[in-house]
Design a protein around this motif. Sequence first.
Motif, short mmCIF file in Angstrom:
data_model
loop_
_atom_site.label_atom_id
_atom_site.label_comp_id
_atom_site.label_asym_id
_atom_site.label_seq_id
_atom_site.Cartn_x
_atom_site.Cartn_y
_atom_site.Cartn_z
N VAL A 11 69.04 7.81 -39.23
CA VAL A 11 70.22 6.68 -38.52
C VAL A 11 70.85 7.30 -36.91
O VAL A 11 71.41 8.68 -37.53
CB VAL A 11 71.25 7.03 -40.09
CG1 VAL A 11 71.94 6.32 -39.60
CG2 VAL A 11 70.75 6.44 -41.30
N TYR A 12 71.34 6.44 -36.51
CA TYR A 12 71.44 6.72 -35.22
C TYR A 12 73.01 6.03 -34.81
O TYR A 12 73.49 5.25 -35.44
CB TYR A 12 71.38 6.04 -34.34
CG TYR A 12 69.57 6.43 -33.95
CD1 TYR A 12 68.97 6.16 -34.71
CD2 TYR A 12 69.46 7.00 -32.75
CE1 TYR A 12 66.86 7.26 -34.33
CE2 TYR A 12 68.04 7.92 -32.04
CZ TYR A 12 67.36 8.10 -33.27
OH TYR A 12 65.81 8.29 -32.87
N HIS A 13 73.98 6.99 -34.70
CA HIS A 13 75.15 6.82 -34.34
C HIS A 13 76.12 7.05 -32.96
O HIS A 13 75.73 8.03 -32.10
CB HIS A 13 76.41 8.29 -35.25
CG HIS A 13 76.35 7.82 -36.97
ND1 HIS A 13 76.78 7.57 -37.83
CD2 HIS A 13 75.43 8.52 -37.46
CE1 HIS A 13 76.37 7.55 -38.58
NE2 HIS A 13 75.73 8.14 -38.83
N PHE A 50 74.36 10.36 -31.41
CA PHE A 50 73.61 11.87 -32.18
C PHE A 50 72.92 10.79 -32.86
O PHE A 50 72.99 9.35 -33.56
CB PHE A 50 74.47 11.97 -33.18
CG PHE A 50 75.20 12.96 -32.99
CD1 PHE A 50 76.72 12.46 -31.23
CD2 PHE A 50 75.83 14.37 -32.05
CE1 PHE A 50 77.45 13.06 -30.23
CE2 PHE A 50 76.63 14.84 -31.16
CZ PHE A 50 76.93 14.30 -30.60
N ARG A 51 71.71 11.39 -34.34
CA ARG A 51 71.08 10.61 -35.39
C ARG A 51 70.77 11.77 -36.57
O ARG A 51 71.14 12.46 -36.36
CB ARG A 51 70.01 10.73 -34.67
CG ARG A 51 68.67 11.48 -34.17
CD ARG A 51 67.71 11.31 -33.11
NE ARG A 51 66.72 12.45 -33.31
CZ ARG A 51 65.49 11.61 -32.66
NH1 ARG A 51 65.68 10.97 -31.87
NH2 ARG A 51 64.58 12.73 -32.33
N GLN A 52 70.31 11.74 -38.00
CA GLN A 52 70.56 12.35 -38.64
C GLN A 52 69.37 11.96 -39.31
O GLN A 52 69.54 10.39 -39.95
CB GLN A 52 71.86 12.38 -39.52
CG GLN A 52 72.05 13.15 -39.87
CD GLN A 52 73.46 13.76 -41.44
OE1 GLN A 52 73.68 12.93 -41.05
NE2 GLN A 52 73.05 14.91 -41.89
N ALA A 53 68.39 12.58 -39.56
CA ALA A 53 67.25 12.09 -40.36
C ALA A 53 67.48 12.16 -42.19
O ALA A 53 68.47 13.08 -42.04
CB ALA A 53 65.76 12.58 -39.95
N PRO A 54 67.06 11.86 -43.46
CA PRO A 54 67.33 12.41 -44.18
C PRO A 54 66.67 13.72 -44.51
O PRO A 54 65.73 14.30 -44.19
CB PRO A 54 66.01 11.79 -44.82
CG PRO A 54 65.80 10.42 -44.46
CD PRO A 54 66.01 10.45 -42.67
N GLY A 55 67.97 14.01 -45.02
CA GLY A 55 67.41 16.15 -45.22
C GLY A 55 67.36 16.65 -44.17
O GLY A 55 67.17 17.79 -44.61
N LYS A 56 67.40 16.64 -43.08
CA LYS A 56 68.36 17.10 -41.33
C LYS A 56 69.41 16.78 -41.42
O LYS A 56 70.89 16.42 -41.59
CB LYS A 56 67.09 16.71 -40.79
CG LYS A 56 65.55 16.35 -41.27
CD LYS A 56 64.63 16.53 -39.80
CE LYS A 56 63.30 16.61 -40.62
NZ LYS A 56 62.18 16.37 -39.08
N GLY A 61 76.72 3.10 -38.05
CA GLY A 61 75.07 4.74 -37.45
C GLY A 61 74.04 3.04 -38.15
O GLY A 61 74.45 1.91 -38.56
N ILE A 62 73.07 3.35 -37.65
CA ILE A 62 72.49 1.85 -37.77
C ILE A 62 70.99 2.60 -37.55
O ILE A 62 70.64 3.62 -36.93
CB ILE A 62 72.33 1.13 -36.42
CG1 ILE A 62 71.70 -0.26 -36.57
CG2 ILE A 62 72.31 1.81 -35.09
CD1 ILE A 62 71.34 -1.11 -35.96
N LEU A 63 69.72 2.58 -38.65
CA LEU A 63 69.06 2.97 -38.73
C LEU A 63 67.57 2.65 -37.89
O LEU A 63 67.26 1.01 -37.61
CB LEU A 63 67.95 2.70 -40.34
CG LEU A 63 67.06 3.21 -41.22
CD1 LEU A 63 67.20 4.61 -41.15
CD2 LEU A 63 66.76 2.74 -42.32
N VAL A 64 67.53 3.52 -37.46
CA VAL A 64 66.05 3.59 -36.45
C VAL A 64 64.46 3.66 -36.69
O VAL A 64 64.60 5.06 -38.05
CB VAL A 64 66.07 3.88 -35.73
CG1 VAL A 64 64.68 3.31 -34.48
CG2 VAL A 64 66.98 3.27 -34.61
N THR A 65 64.00 3.16 -38.38
CA THR A 65 62.74 3.55 -38.48
C THR A 65 61.14 3.21 -37.38
O THR A 65 60.77 1.90 -37.63
CB THR A 65 62.38 2.69 -39.70
OG1 THR A 65 63.48 2.66 -40.91
CG2 THR A 65 61.10 2.83 -41.03
N VAL A 66 60.81 3.68 -37.28
CA VAL A 66 59.78 4.11 -36.61
C VAL A 66 57.46 4.36 -37.77
O VAL A 66 57.82 5.79 -38.21
CB VAL A 66 59.59 5.29 -35.45
CG1 VAL A 66 58.05 5.15 -34.56
CG2 VAL A 66 60.49 5.06 -34.55
#
Length: 125
Positions: A93-95, A37-43, A118-123
């Motif tokens: 952030v990917y969980h 799963f993933r969670q972006a800031p504010g989402k 979780g771990i952060l992925v930044t593109v």
Amino acid sequence: QAQPVESGGGLVQAGGSLRLSCAASEHSFSNYAMGWFRQAPGKEREFVASISASGTSTWFGNSVKGRFTISRDNAKSTAFLQMNNLQPGDTAVYHCAGGPGSELDLFYYRRVELWGQGILVTVSS
């Protein structure tokens, strides 16, 4: 029980690739469906992908279909998320997650018993 640990995140340019790993305890891994799963800031949390305990069945979220693949190595108690053609919208952030149900259960966030920090992925664009 011990929670899974993600690795492999980081910063990548748009169009690039990353491979996330999820290491879980040997006791339960081979009996659990695993997913991401993933969670972006504010989402809100978003389903990314899941794989059955045997590794023969997978599900993907619409936003990643055709770009991401999920796999697992039960002998090493590790699940993987290969992310290709990454876009800025994939920043999150990917969980890693897992549970005793099916890969479809994970799609609906049901029977989730394992949840990584979780771990952060930044593109970057």
